[in-house]
Design an enzyme around this catalytic site. Structure first.
Site, PDB file in Angstrom:
ATOM      1  N   ASP A 282       9.279 -22.244  22.091  1.00 30.78           N
ATOM      2  CA  ASP A 282      10.331 -21.923  23.030  1.00 30.78           C
ATOM      3  C   ASP A 282      10.229 -22.939  24.161  1.00 30.78           C
ATOM      4  O   ASP A 282       9.178 -23.522  24.415  1.00 30.78           O
ATOM      5  CB  ASP A 282      10.182 -20.487  23.555  1.00 30.78           C
TER       6      ASP A 282
ATOM      7  N   ASP B 290      11.795 -13.188  16.669  1.00 22.76           N
ATOM      8  CA  ASP B 290      10.409 -13.255  17.171  1.00 22.76           C
ATOM      9  C   ASP B 290      10.257 -12.146  18.202  1.00 22.76           C
ATOM     10  O   ASP B 290      11.236 -11.796  18.898  1.00 22.76           O
ATOM     11  CB  ASP B 290      10.134 -14.605  17.851  1.00 22.76           C
TER      12      ASP B 290
ATOM     13  N   CYS C 184       1.694   3.114   4.310  1.00 24.92           N
ATOM     14  CA  CYS C 184       1.372   1.698   4.509  1.00 24.92           C
ATOM     15  C   CYS C 184       0.137   1.337   3.703  1.00 24.92           C
ATOM     16  O   CYS C 184      -0.813   2.126   3.647  1.00 24.92           O
ATOM     17  CB  CYS C 184       1.119   1.430   5.997  1.00 24.92           C
TER      18      CYS C 184
ATOM     19  N   CYS D 295      -1.610  -1.611   4.269  1.00 21.59           N
ATOM     20  CA  CYS D 295      -2.288  -2.734   4.930  1.00 21.59           C
ATOM     21  C   CYS D 295      -3.789  -2.477   4.985  1.00 21.59           C
ATOM     22  O   CYS D 295      -4.272  -1.363   4.750  1.00 21.59           O
ATOM     23  CB  CYS D 295      -1.731  -2.948   6.334  1.00 21.59           C
TER      24      CYS D 295
ATOM     25  N   CYS E  68      -4.757   0.536   7.188  1.00 18.90           N
ATOM     26  CA  CYS E  68      -4.416   1.855   6.641  1.00 18.90           C
ATOM     27  C   CYS E  68      -5.237   2.192   5.405  1.00 18.90           C
ATOM     28  O   CYS E  68      -5.470   3.365   5.091  1.00 18.90           O
ATOM     29  CB  CYS E  68      -2.925   1.909   6.315  1.00 18.90           C
TER      30      CYS E  68
ATOM     31  N   HIS F  90      -2.021  -4.139  11.399  1.00 22.51           N
ATOM     32  CA  HIS F  90      -1.071  -3.133  10.914  1.00 22.51           C
ATOM     33  C   HIS F  90       0.354  -3.432  11.397  1.00 22.51           C
ATOM     34  O   HIS F  90       1.299  -3.466  10.603  1.00 22.51           O
ATOM     35  CB  HIS F  90      -1.481  -1.730  11.377  1.00 22.51           C
TER      36      HIS F  90
HETATM   37  C1  E4E Z   1      11.350  -6.719  23.680  1.00 17.53           C
HETATM   38  O1  E4E Z   1      10.314  -7.588  24.176  1.00 17.53           O
HETATM   39  C2  E4E Z   1      10.327  -7.785  25.561  1.00 17.53           C
HETATM   40  O2  E4E Z   1      11.388  -8.647  25.898  1.00 17.53           O
HETATM   41  C3  E4E Z   1      10.915  -9.992  25.872  1.00 17.53           C
HETATM   42  C4  E4E Z   1      11.596 -10.642  24.744  1.00 17.53           C
HETATM   43  N1  E4E Z   1      12.982 -10.891  25.076  1.00 17.53           N
HETATM   44  C5  E4E Z   1      13.409 -12.149  25.142  1.00 17.53           C
HETATM   45  N2  E4E Z   1      14.670 -12.484  25.488  1.00 17.53           N
HETATM   46  C6  E4E Z   1      14.704 -13.832  25.511  1.00 17.53           C
HETATM   47  C7  E4E Z   1      15.728 -14.716  25.862  1.00 17.53           C
HETATM   48  C8  E4E Z   1      15.466 -16.101  25.840  1.00 17.53           C
HETATM   49  C9  E4E Z   1      16.469 -17.064  26.275  1.00 17.53           C
HETATM   50  O3  E4E Z   1      17.597 -16.710  26.662  1.00 17.53           O
HETATM   51  N3  E4E Z   1      16.130 -18.371  26.265  1.00 17.53           N
HETATM   52  C10 E4E Z   1      14.902 -18.801  25.849  1.00 17.53           C
HETATM   53  N4  E4E Z   1      14.638 -20.123  25.880  1.00 17.53           N
HETATM   54  N5  E4E Z   1      13.952 -17.959  25.421  1.00 17.53           N
HETATM   55  C11 E4E Z   1      14.207 -16.591  25.424  1.00 17.53           C
HETATM   56  C12 E4E Z   1      13.180 -15.692  25.051  1.00 17.53           C
HETATM   57  C13 E4E Z   1      13.428 -14.315  25.111  1.00 17.53           C
HETATM   58  N6  E4E Z   1      12.622 -13.223  24.875  1.00 17.53           N
HETATM   59  C14 E4E Z   1       9.434  -9.981  25.644  1.00 17.53           C
HETATM   60  O4  E4E Z   1       8.824 -10.900  26.515  1.00 17.53           O
HETATM   61  C15 E4E Z   1       9.082  -8.554  25.938  1.00 17.53           C
HETATM   62  O5  E4E Z   1       8.820  -8.376  27.301  1.00 17.53           O
END
Ligand code: E4E
Length: 373
Positions: free
Chosen positions: A94, A267, A305, A307, A310, A336
């Site tokens: 990222d 991810d 599960c 794994c 489990c 898990h």
């Molecule tokens: C559900 O988990 C919670 O929510 C966060 C994940 N949510 C998330 N939205 C994102 C948006 C972007 C974006 O607009 N641009 C770039 N470059 N990277 C991104 C990375 C992202 N990750 C976790 O950190 C956790 O706290």
């Protein structure tokens, strides 16, 4: 020949779900795919062999974190991320866009870039699209992400509009600065929670012809139906022959809803992060292992599960380890949780290939229950 190519294998006749293959310099991987997060060049508590054994093909690492520590130049000198972390399969980094907006306190955003203070030692840094590209080229992942602005949630229409237009200008600067031939650069769509802006952002980025597209600005605290609505308007704007990557998602129900809307890549830190907080995803919902109800529960974590965790340990034992703060429990719950999500993606793909994705999704969610986190 572009370094990363998406190959469409099969589309679901009744939803937008699809099965494909993502070809990269470090292997070809079946999609839909869940990518475990290894922010600091490690999937926390796991060896790379264990991550691979669980079926992971591509993992994430992060530009912001690795730039601050140990430094991207050091990783380049070590031969790049694959060698540095002993992971010879797929890696995606990222761009730091999200982290700088979410982690770095006291940030200042200008057209040129973003000034922020390190969450490690408070030192001041300045990220530009060009700098993010240089860092990612040094790190050497198979897929680099464009440097973007992820607006906070909620964001007014005007703010989201100005922000997406800057993100498009930054995307052009990323393309101009990205010169590494064996690494793909994915654009990231934005637009807040505004349908027209979501379409506009996707169209602007598709005009720049990226090899794949991240869908950004979601999973930032918005209600899930709103996230799904933004997917409904964004995905149709993206080319069928390119991969779609929903960033930061997610829990089992979000993965199923995302696949149903045409997403190929996901991810999320959740499976690994919640494991360290004693929470396990199971086929019947979440199990918070520290709860007293499990003290004398000698059954396996998840009856359905198979794994390693489990097959070998009881809930009582896992609760004991958690209460005793024994490091082993973080590993066992991570194994898990990663198995649950990676196995779910394998089952989803098989269901798509056999034209029974709609039935599979309904059966899974009926048993799992709707998530509320
Ligand atoms: C559900 O988990 C919670 O929510 C966060 C994940 N949510 C998330 N939205 C994102 C948006 C972007 C974006 O607009 N641009 C770039 N470059 N990277 C991104 C990375 C992202 N990750 C976790 O950190 C956790 O706290």
């Amino acid at each position: 020949m572009p370094p990363v190519q998406y190959e469409l294998i099969k589309e679901c006749p009744r939803t937008k779900a699809r099965a494909g293959i993502l070809h990269t310099p470090h292997g070809s991987f079946e999609t839909p795919i869940f990518m475990p997060v290894g922010t600091q060049a490690t999937v926390k508590t796991m060896t790379p062999e264990e991550v691979r054994e669980l079926g992971a093909g591509i993992i994430l690492s992060n530009t912001y974190h690795l730039y601050l520590r140990p430094g991207s130049e050091l990783v380049r000198q070590a031969g790049g991320l694959h060698r540095f972390m002993n992971w010879p399969h797929g890696i995606l980094t990222d761009s730091g866009g999200y982290q700088v907006f979410s982690l770095g306190p006291l940030r200042k955003i200008t057209e040129e870039g973003v000034q922020f203070k390190s969450h490690i030692d408070g030192s001041t840094h300045f990220f530009t699209p060009e700098k993010s590209m240089q860092i990612q080229m040094d790190l050497g992942a198979d897929i680099a992400m464009a440097f973007d602005e992820c607006p906070p949630y909620p964001a007014e229409f005007e703010y989201a509009k100005r922000s997406l237009e800057m993100t498009t200008r930054w995307a052009k600067r990323c393309q101009a600065a990205h010169t590494r031939e064996d690494q793909a650069l994915f654009g990231i769509t934005q637009g807040g929670m505004h349908a027209d802006l979501r379409r506009e952002s996707a169209r602007q980025l598709v005009d720049l012809d990226f090899p794949g597209y991240g869908i950004g600005g979601l999973s930032v605290g918005e209600p899930k139906p709103l996230m799904y609505e933004m997917l409904d308007v964004t995905v149709p704007e993206l080319p069928k022959n390119k991969a779609r990557y929903l960033m930061g998602v997610g829990s089992p129900d979000c993965l199923l809803e995302g696949v149903a809307r045409g997403v190929d890549m996901f991810d999320c830190v959740l499976p690994t992060r919640v494991a360290r907080n004693g929470l396990a995803f199971t086929t019947h919902g979440k199990v918070v292992i520290r709860n007293a109800e499990y003290a004398r529960d000698f059954e396996r974590l998840d009856p359905e599960c198979d794994c390693y965790t489990c097959r070998n340990y009881s809930r009582a034992y896992l609760r004991h380890l958690y209460k005793a703060e024994e490091i082993l429990v973080y590993r066992l719950l991570t194994i898990h949780n990663l198995h649950v999500l990676l196995n779910l993606m394998r089952n989803i793909r098989q269901a798509i290939l056999e034209d029974r994705f709609v039935e599979y999704k309904k059966a899974f969610l009926d048993k799992y229950g709707q998530e509320n986190h």
